[in-house]
Design a protein around this motif. Structure first.
Motif, PDB file in Angstrom:
ATOM      1  N   HIS A 125       1.863 -26.168  14.382  1.00 55.53           N
ATOM      2  CA  HIS A 125       2.959 -26.759  15.160  1.00 55.53           C
ATOM      3  C   HIS A 125       3.706 -25.707  15.977  1.00 55.53           C
ATOM      4  O   HIS A 125       4.852 -25.918  16.365  1.00 55.53           O
ATOM      5  CB  HIS A 125       3.941 -27.469  14.214  1.00 55.53           C
ATOM      6  CG  HIS A 125       3.409 -28.727  13.620  1.00 55.53           C
ATOM      7  ND1 HIS A 125       2.557 -28.740  12.542  1.00 55.53           N
ATOM      8  CD2 HIS A 125       3.581 -30.032  13.976  1.00 55.53           C
ATOM      9  CE1 HIS A 125       2.248 -29.994  12.238  1.00 55.53           C
ATOM     10  NE2 HIS A 125       2.848 -30.785  13.090  1.00 55.53           N
ATOM     11  N   LEU A 128       3.036 -32.599   8.329  1.00 55.55           N
ATOM     12  CA  LEU A 128       4.442 -32.263   8.090  1.00 55.55           C
ATOM     13  C   LEU A 128       4.891 -32.709   6.700  1.00 55.55           C
ATOM     14  O   LEU A 128       5.636 -31.990   6.018  1.00 55.55           O
ATOM     15  CB  LEU A 128       5.321 -32.902   9.165  1.00 55.55           C
ATOM     16  CG  LEU A 128       5.174 -32.311  10.570  1.00 55.55           C
ATOM     17  CD1 LEU A 128       5.982 -33.123  11.576  1.00 55.55           C
ATOM     18  CD2 LEU A 128       5.626 -30.855  10.594  1.00 55.55           C
ATOM     19  N   SER A 153      -5.512 -28.159   8.808  1.00 55.89           N
ATOM     20  CA  SER A 153      -4.392 -27.551   9.529  1.00 55.89           C
ATOM     21  C   SER A 153      -4.830 -26.328  10.312  1.00 55.89           C
ATOM     22  O   SER A 153      -4.291 -26.039  11.388  1.00 55.89           O
ATOM     23  CB  SER A 153      -3.283 -27.179   8.548  1.00 55.89           C
ATOM     24  OG  SER A 153      -3.758 -26.281   7.567  1.00 55.89           O
ATOM     25  N   LEU A 166      -3.952 -29.472  15.629  1.00 51.81           N
ATOM     26  CA  LEU A 166      -3.520 -30.864  15.573  1.00 51.81           C
ATOM     27  C   LEU A 166      -4.460 -31.751  16.365  1.00 51.81           C
ATOM     28  O   LEU A 166      -4.747 -31.490  17.531  1.00 51.81           O
ATOM     29  CB  LEU A 166      -2.097 -30.989  16.129  1.00 51.81           C
ATOM     30  CG  LEU A 166      -1.026 -30.142  15.439  1.00 51.81           C
ATOM     31  CD1 LEU A 166       0.337 -30.423  16.051  1.00 51.81           C
ATOM     32  CD2 LEU A 166      -0.999 -30.407  13.949  1.00 51.81           C
ATOM     33  N   ARG A 195      -0.556 -35.972  18.096  1.00 50.20           N
ATOM     34  CA  ARG A 195       0.860 -35.660  17.982  1.00 50.20           C
ATOM     35  C   ARG A 195       1.684 -36.920  18.150  1.00 50.20           C
ATOM     36  O   ARG A 195       1.305 -37.821  18.911  1.00 50.20           O
ATOM     37  CB  ARG A 195       1.289 -34.643  19.051  1.00 50.20           C
ATOM     38  CG  ARG A 195       0.766 -33.240  18.830  1.00 50.20           C
ATOM     39  CD  ARG A 195       1.215 -32.329  19.968  1.00 50.20           C
ATOM     40  NE  ARG A 195       0.763 -30.965  19.800  1.00 50.20           N
ATOM     41  CZ  ARG A 195       1.450 -30.014  19.194  1.00 50.20           C
ATOM     42  NH1 ARG A 195       2.654 -30.297  18.702  1.00 50.20           N
ATOM     43  NH2 ARG A 195       0.984 -28.799  19.077  1.00 50.20           N
ATOM     44  N   LEU A 211      10.147 -24.854  12.833  1.00 52.29           N
ATOM     45  CA  LEU A 211       9.318 -25.801  13.576  1.00 52.29           C
ATOM     46  C   LEU A 211      10.027 -26.112  14.891  1.00 52.29           C
ATOM     47  O   LEU A 211      11.203 -26.466  14.876  1.00 52.29           O
ATOM     48  CB  LEU A 211       9.087 -27.078  12.782  1.00 52.29           C
ATOM     49  CG  LEU A 211       8.336 -26.920  11.462  1.00 52.29           C
ATOM     50  CD1 LEU A 211       8.364 -28.220  10.672  1.00 52.29           C
ATOM     51  CD2 LEU A 211       6.898 -26.498  11.722  1.00 52.29           C
ATOM     52  N   VAL A 228      10.605 -33.582  15.583  1.00 54.92           N
ATOM     53  CA  VAL A 228       9.481 -32.668  15.778  1.00 54.92           C
ATOM     54  C   VAL A 228       8.321 -33.438  16.392  1.00 54.92           C
ATOM     55  O   VAL A 228       8.050 -34.585  16.011  1.00 54.92           O
ATOM     56  CB  VAL A 228       9.045 -32.019  14.447  1.00 54.92           C
ATOM     57  CG1 VAL A 228       7.833 -31.127  14.655  1.00 54.92           C
ATOM     58  CG2 VAL A 228      10.194 -31.228  13.849  1.00 54.92           C
ATOM     59  N   ASP A 229       7.638 -32.817  17.320  1.00 57.32           N
ATOM     60  CA  ASP A 229       6.428 -33.398  17.910  1.00 57.32           C
ATOM     61  C   ASP A 229       5.227 -32.820  17.171  1.00 57.32           C
ATOM     62  O   ASP A 229       4.850 -31.666  17.381  1.00 57.32           O
ATOM     63  CB  ASP A 229       6.368 -33.055  19.401  1.00 57.32           C
ATOM     64  CG  ASP A 229       5.196 -33.738  20.102  1.00 57.32           C
ATOM     65  OD1 ASP A 229       4.685 -34.734  19.552  1.00 57.32           O
ATOM     66  OD2 ASP A 229       4.791 -33.287  21.196  1.00 57.32           O
ATOM     67  N   GLY A 230       4.640 -33.625  16.288  1.00 58.03           N
ATOM     68  CA  GLY A 230       3.537 -33.094  15.494  1.00 58.03           C
ATOM     69  C   GLY A 230       2.816 -34.171  14.713  1.00 58.03           C
ATOM     70  O   GLY A 230       2.876 -35.357  15.038  1.00 58.03           O
ATOM     71  N   ASP A 231       2.115 -33.749  13.672  1.00 59.08           N
ATOM     72  CA  ASP A 231       1.314 -34.626  12.830  1.00 59.08           C
ATOM     73  C   ASP A 231       2.143 -35.010  11.602  1.00 59.08           C
ATOM     74  O   ASP A 231       2.513 -34.140  10.804  1.00 59.08           O
ATOM     75  CB  ASP A 231       0.031 -33.905  12.402  1.00 59.08           C
ATOM     76  CG  ASP A 231      -0.950 -34.818  11.692  1.00 59.08           C
ATOM     77  OD1 ASP A 231      -0.513 -35.603  10.825  1.00 59.08           O
ATOM     78  OD2 ASP A 231      -2.151 -34.754  12.001  1.00 59.08           O
TER      79      ASP A 231
END
Length: 384
Positions: free
Chosen positions: A355, A279, A229, A233, A236, A375, A272-275
């Motif tokens: 994030h 998350l 982390s 990232l 995504r 977030l 959410v735009d992420g991993d």
């Protein structure tokens, strides 16, 4: 005030100072001017002159006013000088104001061209991420200070990219090298304990070794997750955070039942735009910490609206000890007997930062801890 505005103001200020100095110099030189040194003009004051203009040069005899033709306007040298100086002054001021407006516009244009390489450096820095260090400025132009700055920045990015690649290889190798011997040890202990002829003392020792092995595995997993982390990232995708919360609550149900802790969950649709892996680790750490560091018969409140808020009803947490809980391996004294590794909130904070979010904590009024995680919510919505 931006740097471009300040440079424009400096350009205009210097121009105005130079213009005022030039007007003052001209006015001072004009003050020593003698109109009679070059002659003096006499003109009739009628609408249609009937007499030609006459010029009196130095050395000629003076003429009395009574001898001049009727309607002749006599202009003295002082009047000519005063009128000339007044005209020159006002025309110079008007010309200076017009030139100042042009100077401000030219200063704005020139400052923009001078600062264009700095804007390129800034935009490149904004595009950089831990996994996207391939951006370079590659500034073209003469070998001046800005070119040197851009080349220095590119060289720094080359070194950072090399360092991050080395760190990724280290984490990948450590993940394999550290997990393998622990897995082998666990297998050997389990095989040895499966023997029916094993003594009770040996069996107790085996269970103790299995517990130690499990804590070591959790510690290694936490360290690797923290390192992952912290690097940022790698990919995504759109993740429904409310669904992640529901999944993690279900996975913690057995632990909550064992600790006699109940969940109260209130969420809304939150994208959410992420991993998704990170998350899930963030939410899971929050929920497991809230259960492990709770009291028998306590509760855990999970609320997702503008941000994720997890509240438990555990022992009283001193306010001065809260900031240290986000540091690795930092726990309260009464938490040392738990199965945690001291990395839970550290991972939560690291994942939130990856994030572009943040994590905060504060003591709960009736005992326990309140953890807030923000977030960034994406504006994309799926069709219902």
């Amino acid at each position: 005030m931006t740097l471009r505005t300040r440079l424009t103001a400096w350009y205009a200020g210097v121009f105005l100072i130079a213009g005022i100095a030039l007007i003052a110099l001209n006015y001072w030189l004009l003050a020593d001017w003698d109109p009679l040194a070059g002659g003096m003009t006499l003109q009739r004051a009628t609408s249609v002159p009937t007499e030609p203009m006459a010029t009196v040069y130095p050395g000629y005899a003076a003429v009395e006013a009574a001898q001049l033709p009727a309607g002749t306007l006599v202009v003295t040298a002082d009047q000519v000088k005063a009128d000339t100086m007044s005209t020159v002054l006002w025309q110079s001021i008007i010309a200076l104001l017009v030139a100042a407006v042009i100077a401000v516009w030219l200063g704005w244009v020139v400052a923009g061209r001078v600062l264009a390489p700095l804007h390129s450096i800034t935009s490149t820095a904004h595009r950089l991420e831990a996994e996207r260090l391939d951006q370079r400025i590659e500034l073209d132009g003469p070998p001046d200070e800005l070119k040197e700055l851009a080349d220095t920045f590119d060289g720094m990015l080359d070194r950072l990219a090399s360092s991050f690649d080395s760190q990724k290889r280290f984490v990948a190798n450590a993940s394999h090298e550290l997990r393998t011997p622990l897995a082998v040890q666990r297998t050997l202990i389990e095989v040895a304990m499966a023997d029916p002829n094993v003594h009770d003392e040996t069996r107790r020792l085996g269970r103790h070794l299995l517990d130690t092995n499990e804590r070591s595995e959790k510690l290694i997993d936490g360290l690797l997750m923290l390192a992952k982390s912290d690097r940022g990232l790698t990919s995504r995708e759109l993740v429904w955070l409310d669904e992640v919360i529901d999944d993690e609550v279900e996975s913690c149900a057995a632990l909550a039942a064992e600790k006699n802790v109940t969940f109260a969950v209130q969420t809304r649709r939150y994208l959410v735009d992420g991993d998704p892996v990170l998350l899930a680790q963030l939410v899971g750490n929050l929920l497991r910490n809230a259960v492990l560091y709770n009291k028998p018969g306590g509760s855990v409140s999970v609320r997702l609206d503008q941000e994720l808020v997890v509240t438990n009803t555990g022992p009283t947490v001193p306010a001065q000890a809260v900031p240290g809980l986000f540091e690795p391996f930092r726990r309260l004294r009464d938490r040392t007997g738990t199965a945690g590794s001291g990395l839970g909130l550290s991972i939560v904070q690291s994942v939130a930062k990856a994030h572009q979010g943040w994590a905060l904590a504060r003591p709960n009024g009736g005992g326990g801890l309140v953890v807030q995680v923000n977030l960034p919510e994406t504006g994309v919505r799926q069709a219902s």
